[in-house]
Design a protein around this motif. Structure first.
Motif, PDB file in Angstrom:
ATOM      1  N   LYS A 124      47.662  68.510  90.858  1.00 26.16           N
ATOM      2  CA  LYS A 124      47.798  69.596  91.825  1.00 26.16           C
ATOM      3  C   LYS A 124      46.539  69.732  92.681  1.00 26.16           C
ATOM      4  N   LEU A 125      45.364  69.627  92.009  1.00 18.75           N
ATOM      5  CA  LEU A 125      44.103  69.734  92.752  1.00 18.75           C
ATOM      6  C   LEU A 125      43.943  68.576  93.745  1.00 18.75           C
ATOM      7  N   GLU A 126      44.266  67.376  93.287  1.00 12.00           N
ATOM      8  CA  GLU A 126      44.129  66.219  94.177  1.00 12.00           C
ATOM      9  C   GLU A 126      45.084  66.330  95.355  1.00 12.00           C
ATOM     10  N   LYS A 127      46.309  66.774  95.077  1.00 12.94           N
ATOM     11  CA  LYS A 127      47.281  66.932  96.160  1.00 12.94           C
ATOM     12  C   LYS A 127      46.826  67.996  97.142  1.00 12.94           C
ATOM     13  N   GLN A 128      46.265  69.074  96.601  1.00 11.04           N
ATOM     14  CA  GLN A 128      45.777  70.139  97.464  1.00 11.04           C
ATOM     15  C   GLN A 128      44.646  69.652  98.366  1.00 11.04           C
ATOM     16  N   LEU A 129      43.708  68.913  97.781  1.00 10.82           N
ATOM     17  CA  LEU A 129      42.578  68.396  98.572  1.00 10.82           C
ATOM     18  C   LEU A 129      43.061  67.399  99.624  1.00 10.82           C
ATOM     19  N   LEU A 130      44.010  66.550  99.239  1.00  7.99           N
ATOM     20  CA  LEU A 130      44.506  65.556 100.193  1.00  7.99           C
ATOM     21  C   LEU A 130      45.256  66.223 101.336  1.00  7.99           C
ATOM     22  N   GLU A 131      46.033  67.290 101.026  1.00  9.45           N
ATOM     23  CA  GLU A 131      46.737  67.999 102.090  1.00  9.45           C
ATOM     24  C   GLU A 131      45.758  68.641 103.062  1.00  9.45           C
ATOM     25  N   ARG A 132      44.709  69.248 102.507  1.00 12.38           N
ATOM     26  CA  ARG A 132      43.694  69.835 103.379  1.00 12.38           C
ATOM     27  C   ARG A 132      43.000  68.740 104.211  1.00 12.38           C
ATOM     28  N   PHE A 133      42.747  67.587 103.572  1.00 13.33           N
ATOM     29  CA  PHE A 133      42.107  66.483 104.288  1.00 13.33           C
ATOM     30  C   PHE A 133      43.000  65.977 105.421  1.00 13.33           C
ATOM     31  N   ASP A 134      44.318  65.859 105.142  1.00 14.16           N
ATOM     32  CA  ASP A 134      45.242  65.382 106.174  1.00 14.16           C
ATOM     33  C   ASP A 134      45.326  66.369 107.340  1.00 14.16           C
ATOM     34  N   GLU A 135      45.379  67.658 107.006  1.00 12.16           N
ATOM     35  CA  GLU A 135      45.437  68.659 108.070  1.00 12.16           C
ATOM     36  C   GLU A 135      44.172  68.637 108.920  1.00 12.16           C
ATOM     37  N   ALA A 136      43.038  68.528 108.239  1.00 11.77           N
ATOM     38  CA  ALA A 136      41.777  68.462 108.981  1.00 11.77           C
ATOM     39  C   ALA A 136      41.679  67.176 109.800  1.00 11.77           C
ATOM     40  N   TYR A 137      42.217  66.088 109.240  1.00  9.36           N
ATOM     41  CA  TYR A 137      42.194  64.814 109.975  1.00  9.36           C
ATOM     42  C   TYR A 137      43.063  64.899 111.225  1.00  9.36           C
ATOM     43  N   ALA A 138      44.215  65.571 111.098  1.00  7.01           N
ATOM     44  CA  ALA A 138      45.093  65.733 112.260  1.00  7.01           C
ATOM     45  C   ALA A 138      44.458  66.632 113.308  1.00  7.01           C
ATOM     46  N   ASP A 139      43.696  67.641 112.862  1.00  2.00           N
ATOM     47  CA  ASP A 139      43.051  68.567 113.792  1.00  2.00           C
ATOM     48  C   ASP A 139      41.697  68.074 114.272  1.00  2.00           C
ATOM     49  N   GLY A 140      41.185  66.991 113.664  1.00  2.49           N
ATOM     50  CA  GLY A 140      39.867  66.491 114.048  1.00  2.49           C
ATOM     51  C   GLY A 140      38.736  67.348 113.515  1.00  2.49           C
ATOM     52  N   ASP A 141      38.982  68.086 112.410  1.00  2.00           N
ATOM     53  CA  ASP A 141      37.964  68.952 111.816  1.00  2.00           C
ATOM     54  C   ASP A 141      37.131  68.139 110.831  1.00  2.00           C
ATOM     55  N   LYS A 142      36.001  67.611 111.315  1.00  2.00           N
ATOM     56  CA  LYS A 142      35.179  66.742 110.474  1.00  2.00           C
ATOM     57  C   LYS A 142      34.510  67.503 109.341  1.00  2.00           C
ATOM     58  N   VAL A 143      34.205  68.815 109.536  1.00  2.00           N
ATOM     59  CA  VAL A 143      33.531  69.587 108.490  1.00  2.00           C
ATOM     60  C   VAL A 143      34.439  69.737 107.277  1.00  2.00           C
ATOM     61  N   THR A 144      35.681  70.123 107.527  1.00  2.00           N
ATOM     62  CA  THR A 144      36.630  70.271 106.421  1.00  2.00           C
ATOM     63  C   THR A 144      36.923  68.912 105.780  1.00  2.00           C
ATOM     64  N   MET A 145      37.035  67.873 106.606  1.00  2.00           N
ATOM     65  CA  MET A 145      37.245  66.536 106.048  1.00  2.00           C
ATOM     66  C   MET A 145      36.093  66.150 105.143  1.00  2.00           C
ATOM     67  N   ASN A 146      34.878  66.484 105.555  1.00  2.00           N
ATOM     68  CA  ASN A 146      33.714  66.162 104.727  1.00  2.00           C
ATOM     69  C   ASN A 146      33.730  66.918 103.411  1.00  2.00           C
ATOM     70  N   GLU A 147      34.114  68.221 103.446  1.00  2.00           N
ATOM     71  CA  GLU A 147      34.191  69.010 102.213  1.00  2.00           C
ATOM     72  C   GLU A 147      35.229  68.430 101.253  1.00  2.00           C
ATOM     73  N   CYS A 148      36.397  68.105 101.788  1.00  2.00           N
ATOM     74  CA  CYS A 148      37.431  67.520 100.930  1.00  2.00           C
ATOM     75  C   CYS A 148      37.026  66.150 100.413  1.00  2.00           C
ATOM     76  N   ALA A 149      36.382  65.358 101.270  1.00  2.00           N
ATOM     77  CA  ALA A 149      35.976  64.014 100.847  1.00  2.00           C
ATOM     78  C   ALA A 149      34.940  64.086  99.736  1.00  2.00           C
ATOM     79  N   LYS A 150      33.984  65.021  99.848  1.00  2.00           N
ATOM     80  CA  LYS A 150      32.976  65.163  98.787  1.00  2.00           C
ATOM     81  C   LYS A 150      33.636  65.551  97.473  1.00  2.00           C
ATOM     82  N   ALA A 151      34.577  66.518  97.540  1.00  2.00           N
ATOM     83  CA  ALA A 151      35.254  66.947  96.317  1.00  2.00           C
ATOM     84  C   ALA A 151      36.074  65.823  95.704  1.00  2.00           C
TER      85      ALA A 151
END
Length: 820
Positions: free
Chosen positions: A211-238
């Motif tokens: 569940k945690l991995e899916k949640q992080l990946l969903e946030r990463f995908d949304e940030a990737y679609a929006d071009g939000d590098k800060v959120t992508m970085n937070e998800c990638a670190k986690a």
């Protein structure tokens, strides 16, 4: 000088001796002349005022007193110097004593400093030891606290309570990273713990991890679609902390716009690639070139994004580049190679070599990007291994294991066979033609439209072979008796004989093959593959084509009908073969040597092999030229053999005056002119000179023997002289001094049949014939029609003891026959 003069004037007012002889006088600049003048100026004045004779005694007494005063002053100065030296010595002893005291004090200070430093070192070591112990204790405390938390979380998960960890996860990005760390550790504990009653904890931990991995990946995908590098970085670190970030990296690479658009690009340009492959040019593929340009641009831009998003940016960049090679480039490479292979082997190799060059340029640009940008301040490239491995993996299926060189050799064989097809067909037709017969174009088969072909062992087959043989024999008999026209002979163009234009095409194909070899073969195998390709060139184009063609030319000359005037169809082959050897040598230096220079052994063997082939061709050329010379000389002999006995014995003098030259002479000179024209067109330089010299020398010898066979009358001598003059004029066109000299002597021999008997002896003794021994002239003189009436002259010339009349006449006389 002015100051000294001033002092001297002052001393004149007082006692000269005391005022002058003092220590201050010798300080600064000292002038002896002024010093003496100051001592004796009064005595000089007195001597000038006294009219008596000059008296030196006052001067002597004055100078003696000055000397005594100077000695006293010297002793005073020496005493003062001694005092000063004593004082200096005492001061030096005191200085040395103080230095010793200071040195001892410094040593004591240094000892004290070293002692203090050692104490400080002990204190530092103690402090470090205490710090390490404190750090160990702190780590143990932290680890114990973390272990306590893990145990509590594990117990909570065992009872299905995840609220506390969910609360931590919802606190923010930093706490989200902490949650990923806790879940990773809980997974490790769940794998290690094997106690009864913990199955629920393991199941709940696994579910929460997903569940945690899916949640992080969903946030990463949304940030990737929006071009939000800060959120992508937070998800990638986690995610990197949670499971190494592999799922995050895969999601990033799979959803990248470059790979999403690449499949559409391939489909849209597939039709354009098919149209280009139909041209068969084998040039650079524009789709591949655009793809490589897009990769260069994408990698440079993408590094900035990857570096801002992922904590392990270099590892992500490695996977990104590996995916580019394994998917985008490899897919397109397989497509264009399949198209080229469907077209021809040559097209396949051209596409392979050009693709290798284009992708190698891309790999070099990626290496430069790695060194200048990706490596950063560390200066150590990190993409080199993955780039090299990905590039090698692309071409290993097409190059290694001898696949490339086998394809290259097969392609060369096909190209050579295509260009040499006409020659091979001519050689096959020639092999079926009896030796000495004219090779004709093969007649179309009358039963070629038959739908079936009978077995050669069947009755129908045997009957068909018998009818074919009988038809061939009937056509040959009909041609011999004139009922049927002879078959049309094959022209040199239809024969496919060697030519410079054809050789240029063959060498161009080989140059292209060598270029591909240097591009595709590994550096360690370039010399070996180059040797194989050059051997194939020599074996196919040289041995099986050029040498076989020369052998055909030699055979044509050897078995030519001696009753027919020889042709010069084979002579152009000499010039063609020489130019082919020059082209081959130039090709060897410009294309072969650069590929095999790295291997001295291969270089030496190739030079020996090439030189051996050239020597073989040159030997065949020499044989061909000699056969041509023999055919020419033989035909000249045939023409001379038609000379009639009565040609030089005309019935009346009138007929001798009206006759130009005899028929054999006209035939020989006409043939010699043709020979000169064809030789000049096909030979040059020393080769032409040797060729014409050999013909002229042989013809001269034949004419010398020819003159011994015919009785010549006075009127026939004029005819003979005209023939010889015609021969001489024709040979003069050769422009060879040696031949001119020989035919000058031949003309002198012809004069023997024209001169009157009373002047014959003078001609023999005083002309060019004086260089020939008398016995050698007798066979020519004996052919004079009136020689039987000149018995006295014969006795004077040829009886033992006879001389030419002048002692010097025999000087320089030849002992060989005139024709040699």
């Amino acid at each position: 000088m002015a100051s000294t003069r001033k002092i001297s004037n002052a001393t004149r007012a007082a006692d000269p001796l005391k005022e002058v002889v003092k220590l201050e006088t010798f300080k600064g600049k000292f002038a002896p002349a002024e010093f003496v003048e100051a001592l004796s100026y009064k005595l000089v004045a007195q001597a000038q005022n006294t009219p008596r004779q000059f008296d030196p005694k006052p001067f002597i007494r004055n100078f003696e007193a000055a000397i005594d005063e100077l000695l006293r002053l010297k002793r005073k100065v020496h005493n003062k110097i001694d005092d000063l030296e004593d004082q200096a010595e005492a001061s030096d002893k005191l200085r040395r004593k103080k230095l010793i005291e200071i040195n001892e004090a410094m040593q004591e200070a240094q000892t004290a400093f070293e002692s203090l430093e050692a104490r400080l070192g002990d204190v530092g070591k103690t402090a470090i030891s205490i710090g390490e112990q404190l750090e160990t204790i702190d780590k143990q405390r932290t680890r114990a606290a973390e272990a306590k938390d893990l145990i509590q979380y594990f117990i909570e998960f065992n009872v299905g309570n995840t609220a506390r960890l969910a609360q931590v996860n919802a606190a923010g990005p930093e706490e989200e990273f902490k949650t990923a760390t806790i879940v990773r550790r809980l997974n490790a504990v769940a794998k290690e713990v094997d106690l009864a009653g913990t199955e629920a904890a393991k199941s709940n931990i696994e579910d929460y991890s997903e569940k945690l991995e899916k949640q992080l990946l969903e946030r990463f995908d949304e940030a990737y679609a929006d071009g939000d590098k800060v959120t992508m970085n937070e998800c990638a670190k986690a995610l990197v902390e949670f499971n190494g970030g592999e799922s995050c990296i895969r999601a990033y690479v799979n959803q990248h716009e470059f790979f999403m658009n690449q499949s559409n690009l391939d489909e849209s340009e597939e039709h354009a690639g098919d149209e280009q492959s139909q041209d068969g040019a084998g040039g650079e593929d524009p789709v591949l070139a655009r793809l490589c340009d897009e990769i260069r641009k994408t990698c440079k831009q993408e590094w900035n994004v990857i570096r801002a998003v992922f904590p392990n940016a270099q590892a992500v960049m490695q996977q990104f580049i590996q995916r580019i090679f394994a998917q985008s480039i490899q897919t397109h490479l397989e497509t264009i190679l399949r198209r080229g292979d469907e077209e021809s082997t040559l097209s396949y190799l051209r596409v392979l070599a050009k693709a290798h060059s284009t992708i190698l340029a891309l790999a070099n640009d990626l290496h430069k990007l790695d060194e200048d940008v990706v490596a950063g301040s560390s200066g150590k490239p990190v993409l080199t291994a993955i780039i090299n491995r990905s590039f090698d993996d692309l071409f290993v299926p097409y190059i290694e294991g001898g696949k490339y060189i086998e394809a290259e050799q097969g392609c060369l064989s096909d190209v050579f066979a295509q260009h040499l097809t006409m020659f091979q067909e001519y050689a096959a037709q020639r092999a079926r033609t009896p030796r000495g017969k004219v090779v004709s174009k093969p007649a179309p088969s009358s039963n070629s439209s038959s739908p079936t072909k009978a077995s050669p062992t069947s009755a129908a087959g045997m009957m068909g072979n018998l009818m074919t043989t009988m038809n061939a024999m009937g056509q040959e008999v009909a041609q011999q008796i004139g009922l049927q026209a002879a078959p049309e002979p094959i022209s040199p163009e239809d024969m496919g004989l060697p030519s410079v234009s054809l050789m240029l095409k063959l060498l161009q194909a080989h140059v292209e093959a060598m270029s591909r070899c240097r591009e595709l073969a590994p550096p360690s195998e370039v010399a070996k593959n180059g040797t194989m390709l050059f051997n194939q060139l020599i074996e196919t184009v040289g041995v099986k084509y050029l040498e076989v063609a020369l052998d055909m030319m030699i055979e044509d000359l050897q078995y030519a009908d001696v009753r027919q005037q020889p042709t010069f169809d084979q002579l152009p082959m000499v010039q063609v073969a020489q130019k082919i050897l020059q082209l081959l040598q130039l090709h060897f230096q410009s294309s072969i040597i650069p590929g095999i220079s790295s291997s001295p052994t291969a270089h030496r063997d190739m030079v020996v092999y090439k030189n051996g082939f050239m020597s073989t061709v040159e030997h065949r050329l020499n044989v061909l030229v000699q056969k041509q010379i023999d055919a020419i000389v033989s035909w000249l002999g045939t023409c001379l053999a038609t000379q009639k006995k009565t040609d030089f014995r005309p019935k009346d003098e009138m007929s001798s005056n009206s006759m130009a030259v005899t028929l054999p002479c006209a035939q020989c000179t006409e043939f010699l002119e043709q020979t000169l024209e064809r030789a000049t067109s096909n030979l040059s330089g020393l080769n032409l000179e040797i060729f014409l010299t050999e013909i002229g020398t042989s013809f001269n010898s034949m004419l010398v023997e020819h003159l011994k066979k015919f009785v010549v009358t006075q009127a026939g001598g004029l005819i003979l002289l005209k023939d010889v003059a015609c021969y001489q004029q024709t040979i003069a066109m050769f422009k060879i001094p040696l031949l001119n000299e020989r035919f000058d002597m031949l003309r002198e021999l012809a004069n023997l049949f024209v001169v009157k008997p009373e002047t014959l002896k003078t001609v023999i003794n005083e002309s060019h014939l004086s260089r020939i021994e008398l016995p050698l002239l007798q066979p020519f003189l004996s052919q004079r029609a009136d020689w039987g009436k000149l018995a006295k002259l014969e006795r004077d010339l040829f009886q033992p003891g006879a001389t030419r009349g002048q002692p010097a006449a025999n000087a320089g006389r030849r002992t060989v026959e005139p024709g040699f």
